[in-house]
Design a protein around this motif. Structure first.
Motif, PDB file in Angstrom:
ATOM      1  N   ILE A 161       0.843  -1.194   0.000  1.00 64.15           N
ATOM      2  CA  ILE A 161       0.000   0.000   0.000  1.00 64.15           C
ATOM      3  C   ILE A 161       0.882   1.248   0.000  1.00 64.15           C
ATOM      4  CG2 ILE A 161      -1.811   1.267   1.227  1.00 64.15           C
ATOM      5  CD1 ILE A 161      -2.601  -1.379   2.525  1.00 64.15           C
ATOM      6  N   LYS A 162       0.623   2.159  -0.918  1.00 62.02           N
ATOM      7  CA  LYS A 162       1.360   3.423  -0.976  1.00 62.02           C
ATOM      8  C   LYS A 162       0.398   4.583  -0.744  1.00 62.02           C
ATOM      9  CE  LYS A 162       3.148   2.850  -5.116  1.00 62.02           C
ATOM     10  NZ  LYS A 162       3.994   3.098  -6.324  1.00 62.02           N
ATOM     11  N   TYR A 163       0.912   5.654  -0.141  1.00 64.75           N
ATOM     12  CA  TYR A 163       0.072   6.839   0.048  1.00 64.75           C
ATOM     13  C   TYR A 163       0.874   8.097  -0.253  1.00 64.75           C
ATOM     14  CZ  TYR A 163       2.350   8.123   4.464  1.00 64.75           C
ATOM     15  OH  TYR A 163       3.270   8.523   5.403  1.00 64.75           O
ATOM     16  N   ARG A 164       0.170   9.157  -0.538  1.00 62.18           N
ATOM     17  CA  ARG A 164       0.778  10.476  -0.754  1.00 62.18           C
ATOM     18  C   ARG A 164      -0.198  11.524  -0.209  1.00 62.18           C
ATOM     19  NH1 ARG A 164       4.262  12.908  -4.629  1.00 62.18           N
ATOM     20  NH2 ARG A 164       4.713  14.981  -3.813  1.00 62.18           N
ATOM     21  N   ALA A 165       0.328  12.434   0.594  1.00 63.47           N
ATOM     22  CA  ALA A 165      -0.514  13.466   1.214  1.00 63.47           C
ATOM     23  C   ALA A 165      -0.112  14.846   0.724  1.00 63.47           C
ATOM     24  CB  ALA A 165      -0.405  13.386   2.729  1.00 63.47           C
ATOM     25  N   PHE A 166      -1.110  15.698   0.554  1.00 60.08           N
ATOM     26  CA  PHE A 166      -0.901  17.103   0.209  1.00 60.08           C
ATOM     27  C   PHE A 166      -1.616  17.936   1.276  1.00 60.08           C
ATOM     28  CE2 PHE A 166      -0.741  14.619  -3.646  1.00 60.08           C
ATOM     29  CZ  PHE A 166       0.409  15.081  -4.274  1.00 60.08           C
ATOM     30  N   TYR A 167      -0.883  18.863   1.856  1.00 61.35           N
ATOM     31  CA  TYR A 167      -1.358  19.563   3.056  1.00 61.35           C
ATOM     32  C   TYR A 167      -1.054  21.038   2.903  1.00 61.35           C
ATOM     33  CZ  TYR A 167      -1.551  20.471   8.161  1.00 61.35           C
ATOM     34  OH  TYR A 167      -1.837  20.938   9.415  1.00 61.35           O
ATOM     35  N   TYR A 168      -2.107  21.851   2.761  1.00 57.81           N
ATOM     36  CA  TYR A 168      -1.939  23.284   2.528  1.00 57.81           C
ATOM     37  C   TYR A 168      -2.736  24.067   3.581  1.00 57.81           C
ATOM     38  CZ  TYR A 168      -0.239  21.785  -2.059  1.00 57.81           C
ATOM     39  OH  TYR A 168       0.461  21.188  -3.078  1.00 57.81           O
ATOM     40  N   PRO A 169      -2.110  24.442   4.687  1.00 62.78           N
ATOM     41  CA  PRO A 169      -2.825  25.228   5.702  1.00 62.78           C
ATOM     42  C   PRO A 169      -3.116  26.637   5.191  1.00 62.78           C
ATOM     43  CG  PRO A 169      -0.798  24.238   6.589  1.00 62.78           C
ATOM     44  CD  PRO A 169      -0.745  24.113   5.105  1.00 62.78           C
ATOM     45  N   ALA A 170      -4.258  27.186   5.611  1.00 60.98           N
ATOM     46  CA  ALA A 170      -4.597  28.560   5.262  1.00 60.98           C
ATOM     47  C   ALA A 170      -3.822  29.545   6.127  1.00 60.98           C
ATOM     48  CB  ALA A 170      -6.098  28.794   5.421  1.00 60.98           C
ATOM     49  N   SER A 171      -3.353  29.106   7.295  1.00 64.47           N
ATOM     50  CA  SER A 171      -2.562  29.951   8.182  1.00 64.47           C
ATOM     51  C   SER A 171      -1.513  29.073   8.862  1.00 64.47           C
ATOM     52  CB  SER A 171      -3.459  30.639   9.221  1.00 64.47           C
ATOM     53  OG  SER A 171      -4.164  29.682   9.978  1.00 64.47           O
ATOM     54  N   ARG A 172      -0.771  29.657   9.791  1.00 67.85           N
ATOM     55  CA  ARG A 172       0.316  28.920  10.436  1.00 67.85           C
ATOM     56  C   ARG A 172      -0.200  27.685  11.175  1.00 67.85           C
ATOM     57  NH1 ARG A 172       4.959  29.240   8.636  1.00 67.85           N
ATOM     58  NH2 ARG A 172       5.892  28.721  10.637  1.00 67.85           N
ATOM     59  N   ILE A 173      -1.384  27.815  11.768  1.00 66.65           N
ATOM     60  CA  ILE A 173      -1.973  26.693  12.488  1.00 66.65           C
ATOM     61  C   ILE A 173      -3.204  26.237  11.725  1.00 66.65           C
ATOM     62  CG2 ILE A 173      -3.002  25.920  14.651  1.00 66.65           C
ATOM     63  CD1 ILE A 173      -1.349  27.926  16.110  1.00 66.65           C
ATOM     64  N   CYS A 174      -3.332  24.919  11.582  1.00 61.28           N
ATOM     65  CA  CYS A 174      -4.322  24.364  10.670  1.00 61.28           C
ATOM     66  C   CYS A 174      -5.383  23.574  11.431  1.00 61.28           C
ATOM     67  CB  CYS A 174      -3.606  23.459   9.668  1.00 61.28           C
ATOM     68  SG  CYS A 174      -4.656  22.805   8.371  1.00 61.28           S
ATOM     69  N   GLY A 175      -6.636  23.690  10.985  1.00 65.07           N
ATOM     70  CA  GLY A 175      -7.712  22.890  11.563  1.00 65.07           C
ATOM     71  C   GLY A 175      -7.855  21.536  10.890  1.00 65.07           C
ATOM     72  N   ASP A 176      -7.220  21.369   9.718  1.00 63.93           N
ATOM     73  CA  ASP A 176      -7.202  20.072   9.022  1.00 63.93           C
ATOM     74  C   ASP A 176      -6.056  19.212   9.529  1.00 63.93           C
ATOM     75  OD1 ASP A 176      -9.238  21.047   7.481  1.00 63.93           O
ATOM     76  OD2 ASP A 176      -8.260  20.691   5.551  1.00 63.93           O
ATOM     77  N   PHE A 177      -6.208  17.916   9.397  1.00 64.27           N
ATOM     78  CA  PHE A 177      -5.060  17.021   9.551  1.00 64.27           C
ATOM     79  C   PHE A 177      -5.349  15.728   8.805  1.00 64.27           C
ATOM     80  CE2 PHE A 177      -7.696  15.869  13.226  1.00 64.27           C
ATOM     81  CZ  PHE A 177      -7.645  14.482  13.224  1.00 64.27           C
ATOM     82  N   TYR A 178      -4.285  15.025   8.467  1.00 60.38           N
ATOM     83  CA  TYR A 178      -4.398  13.681   7.898  1.00 60.38           C
ATOM     84  C   TYR A 178      -3.553  12.760   8.755  1.00 60.38           C
ATOM     85  CZ  TYR A 178       0.318  14.152   5.970  1.00 60.38           C
ATOM     86  OH  TYR A 178       1.679  14.323   5.843  1.00 60.38           O
ATOM     87  N   ASP A 179      -3.812  11.475   8.660  1.00 59.72           N
ATOM     88  CA  ASP A 179      -3.003  10.535   9.439  1.00 59.72           C
ATOM     89  C   ASP A 179      -3.039   9.171   8.774  1.00 59.72           C
ATOM     90  OD1 ASP A 179      -1.289   9.707  11.407  1.00 59.72           O
ATOM     91  OD2 ASP A 179      -2.616  10.181  13.073  1.00 59.72           O
ATOM     92  N   THR A 180      -1.982   8.412   9.009  1.00 57.39           N
ATOM     93  CA  THR A 180      -1.902   7.012   8.606  1.00 57.39           C
ATOM     94  C   THR A 180      -1.439   6.238   9.824  1.00 57.39           C
ATOM     95  OG1 THR A 180       0.394   7.256   7.873  1.00 57.39           O
ATOM     96  CG2 THR A 180      -1.319   7.627   6.223  1.00 57.39           C
ATOM     97  N   VAL A 181      -2.153   5.182  10.167  1.00 54.80           N
ATOM     98  CA  VAL A 181      -1.847   4.429  11.382  1.00 54.80           C
ATOM     99  C   VAL A 181      -1.747   2.947  11.047  1.00 54.80           C
ATOM    100  CG1 VAL A 181      -2.558   3.889  13.743  1.00 54.80           C
ATOM    101  CG2 VAL A 181      -3.137   6.125  12.739  1.00 54.80           C
ATOM    102  N   SER A 182      -0.604   2.353  11.340  1.00 57.40           N
ATOM    103  CA  SER A 182      -0.437   0.908  11.193  1.00 57.40           C
ATOM    104  C   SER A 182      -1.002   0.245  12.442  1.00 57.40           C
ATOM    105  CB  SER A 182       1.041   0.561  11.009  1.00 57.40           C
ATOM    106  OG  SER A 182       1.215  -0.838  10.912  1.00 57.40           O
TER     107      SER A 182
END
Length: 371
Positions: A161-182
């Protein structure tokens, strides 16, 4: 210190000039506050603010706290550019002896002294705000670093399994997050979440929610129990309008089973055998769940190579009738341009499309998973 400057002004007025009635007031954001008042009654606040806004120079005015008294006060305003900062009201001046009153004879001196004191107090206030701003800036920078440290690498593998994340905060601190957990040697979790709000409060809530969910995923399978546990955790923040739109997926490489949960998030996309499935939200965001809700985890078998696209709502624009990523013209023909096996090319396509857009007004997060 502020107290010293005010005390110095009081000493000059009371001992040197023998003023028995006066008031020192400051204006800020359309309201008035009193630093010191001696032998003066209450003023009609609206009338006083209106009067100060009209007068730029010292002048004799009717007695403010008792207009029927017949005597007069002296109004000494202080302005900075087009903004009134403060006013000194000195009273009272009797009609026949105005020119002999201390407040009239020493008006220029009082005006100059009061200007100096007000400017000194304003400089101190601005310096304090500057220090607080620098401290806050450093704290935000630290919080931003901590938040990014908690995120997994933007690209990685779990077996095949391969993954790729793209993460673009609107400001220095972000309300979004992504995660991958084994979770174990067979099962891996992938998720994208969007905490309501922006800035520091959303960022703190995102960090707390992410770290807690990551811990729970190692002990509680993707199930109604996990969802309600995270809902209870979210409600313990006791912050109004705090909720989390989230998509969680777990894939078991041994059984080929994909488990999906979408709580108030944008529809995730599954592409398999050149067919597209939207994994729609059937539940409210976490933090808004109620005990009577029936929580079902969607489970489907993956028989061949597949692509998962999980993202936050920052990538769509409802104003343009976009309710999923496939409604966006840039991505609608994605499955026609590439095959599932061209994962690296697909990642480059998304990277090019996202980086070419203007800086986001909202946090944008995208997670691609190749199964």
């Amino acid at each position: 210190p502020e107290e010293f400057l005010i005390e110095y002004m009081k000493q000059i007025l009371e001992k040197e000039l023998e003023v028995t009635r006066y008031c020192i007031c400051f204006l800020e954001q359309g309201s008035i506050g009193y630093l010191h008042k001696k032998n003066m009654g209450n003023f009609p606040a609206d009338e006083l603010i209106s009067l100060i806004n009209r007068e730029r120079e010292p002048r004799v005015i009717p007695r403010l706290d008792n207009p029927l008294h017949g005597n007069m006060d002296v109004l000494i305003p202080v302005w900075h550019k087009n903004t009134p900062l403060a006013a000194l009201i000195i009273g009272e001046v009797s009609g026949e002896k105005q020119e002999f009153a201390p407040s009239i004879r020493h008006l220029y001196f009082i005006h100059t002294l009061f200007n100096i004191i007000v400017v000194a107090l304003e400089n101190k206030k601005m310096f304090k705000k500057l220090i607080e701003s620098e401290i806050l800036k450093n704290e935000i920078e630290t919080a931003s670093i901590i938040q990014k440290v908690l995120l997994p690498p933007p690209a990685g593998k779990f077996g095949k399994i391969k993954y790729r994340a793209f993460y673009y905060p609107a400001s220095r601190i972000c309300g979004d997050f992504y995660d991958t957990v084994s979770i174990n040697q067979d099962e891996t979790a992938f998720l994208v979440a969007d905490v309501t709000g922006k800035g520091i409060s959303a960022g703190i809530a995102a960090v707390a929610f992410q770290s807690t969910l990551r811990t729970f995923l190692n002990f509680i399978p993707l199930s109604p129990r996990l969802v309600m546990t995270m809902d209870d955790f979210c409600k313990k923040f006791q912050l109004q309008d705090l909720f989390v739109a989230i998509t969680i997926m777990t894939f078991n490489s041994r059984t080929g089973l994909l488990s999906c949960l979408n709580c108030g998030n944008t529809p995730a996309i599954l592409i398999e055998n050149n067919k597209i499935s939207l994994l729609q939200s059937i539940l409210p965001p976490i933090g808004l769940l109620t005990p009577e809700l029936v929580i079902k985890i969607e489970v489907r078998k993956i028989y061949s190579p597949a692509l998962l696209i999980i993202y936050s709502d920052g990538l769509i624009d409802p104003k343009n009738n976009e309710f999923s990523l496939l409604d966006n013209p840039s991505f609608s023909k994605l499955h026609e341009k590439f095959t599932i096996n061209q994962f690296d090319d697909i990642c480059e396509f998304f990277k090019k499309e996202l980086s070419s857009k203007s800086p986001p007004d909202d946090d944008r997060t995208l997670l691609l998973v190749s199964i």
